[in-house]
Each structure stands twice: as C-alpha cells, then as structure tokens.
Scaffold this motif. Sequence first.
Motif, PDB file in Angstrom:
ATOM      1  N   VAL A   1       1.051  -1.662   0.261  1.00  0.00           N
ATOM      2  CA  VAL A   1      -0.132  -0.107  -0.217  1.00  0.00           C
ATOM      3  C   VAL A   1       1.185   0.846  -0.364  1.00  0.00           C
ATOM      4  N   ASN A   2       1.840   1.199   0.465  1.00  0.00           N
ATOM      5  CA  ASN A   2       3.015   2.272   0.601  1.00  0.00           C
ATOM      6  C   ASN A   2       3.283   2.331  -0.402  1.00  0.00           C
ATOM      7  N   VAL A   3       3.969   1.354  -1.590  1.00  0.00           N
ATOM      8  CA  VAL A   3       4.769   1.612  -2.855  1.00  0.00           C
ATOM      9  C   VAL A   3       2.937   1.989  -3.289  1.00  0.00           C
ATOM     10  N   LEU A   4       1.798   1.738  -3.724  1.00  0.00           N
ATOM     11  CA  LEU A   4       1.035   2.367  -5.011  1.00  0.00           C
ATOM     12  C   LEU A   4       1.340   3.448  -4.302  1.00  0.00           C
ATOM     13  N   LEU A   5       0.850   3.849  -2.605  1.00  0.00           N
ATOM     14  CA  LEU A   5       0.206   5.519  -2.142  1.00  0.00           C
ATOM     15  C   LEU A   5       1.337   6.533  -3.049  1.00  0.00           C
ATOM     16  N   HIS A   6       2.650   5.827  -2.966  1.00  0.00           N
ATOM     17  CA  HIS A   6       4.048   6.823  -3.380  1.00  0.00           C
ATOM     18  C   HIS A   6       3.819   6.840  -5.429  1.00  0.00           C
ATOM     19  N   ALA A   7       3.364   6.396  -5.636  1.00  0.00           N
ATOM     20  CA  ALA A   7       2.814   5.609  -7.104  1.00  0.00           C
ATOM     21  C   ALA A   7       2.164   7.010  -6.931  1.00  0.00           C
TER      22      ALA A   7
ATOM     23  N   VAL B   1       4.714   2.921   8.575  1.00  0.00           N
ATOM     24  CA  VAL B   1       4.737   4.371   9.521  1.00  0.00           C
ATOM     25  C   VAL B   1       5.146   5.424   9.156  1.00  0.00           C
ATOM     26  N   GLY B   2       5.346   5.551   7.633  1.00  0.00           N
ATOM     27  CA  GLY B   2       5.817   6.460   6.834  1.00  0.00           C
ATOM     28  C   GLY B   2       5.088   6.697   5.787  1.00  0.00           C
ATOM     29  N   ARG B   3       4.262   6.050   6.268  1.00  0.00           N
ATOM     30  CA  ARG B   3       2.268   6.801   4.959  1.00  0.00           C
ATOM     31  C   ARG B   3       2.293   7.908   5.624  1.00  0.00           C
TER      32      ARG B   3
END
Length: 109
Positions: A56-62, A103-105
Amino acid sequence: MDLRPKTPWTNLVWDDFWGTPMHVEGSHKSYRPLVVATFRLNYLVHELEPMGYHLVNVLLHAAVSYLYVRLCLLVFVATWPALVAGLLFAVHPIHTEAVAGVVGRAEML
C-alpha cells in the motif's frame, strides 16, 4: 489498538496516532485519522502481514508521484521537464523512509 476490528471506528476521531485518547495527558496529540483509517483497512485485509502494508505504501507513493507530474505539467507546461521532475521525485532517496517504513505512510497522506 485502533487497528483491531473490535475497536469502534469512532475511536479514530478521538484517539491520537498511537491509539491513546487525545484527552489523556500521556497523549502526544498527533491527530492523523486518515492514516489510521488506512492502517485499519490494511489490517482487515492483511492482518499483521508486513508485505500488505509495504505494498500500500508503494502504491501511495506511485499515486503521489503521478500527482506531482500532473502538477509539474501545470507549472512547466512542457511535458519533458515535468516527466524528469516526476521521475526524480519518484526515485529520490529522501523518500525511502516514507515508502519502506510502515509508519512513513503519514508523510504520503
């Protein structure tokens, strides 16, 4: 413990980032209900499996990188500089902690 399904969703409004009620003196008053809501949805799907949270974090960053390119298109007008700026934003090492750490989200939202 706001991630657990037994905890009422209303606790997201009344608790800080770490699940401590905001009125308690020991609370650090970090109010991030959207972030905690995404963690809770992650928990419903993946429970405590870290791979789901990282995905999810990778998708949010994308998604944030895409939005950055769109913003750069408005600023630069030309496509090439906007794409270069977006690529640099996407791969810059300063974003490593926000994407790799669960937690970097909070930084992306």
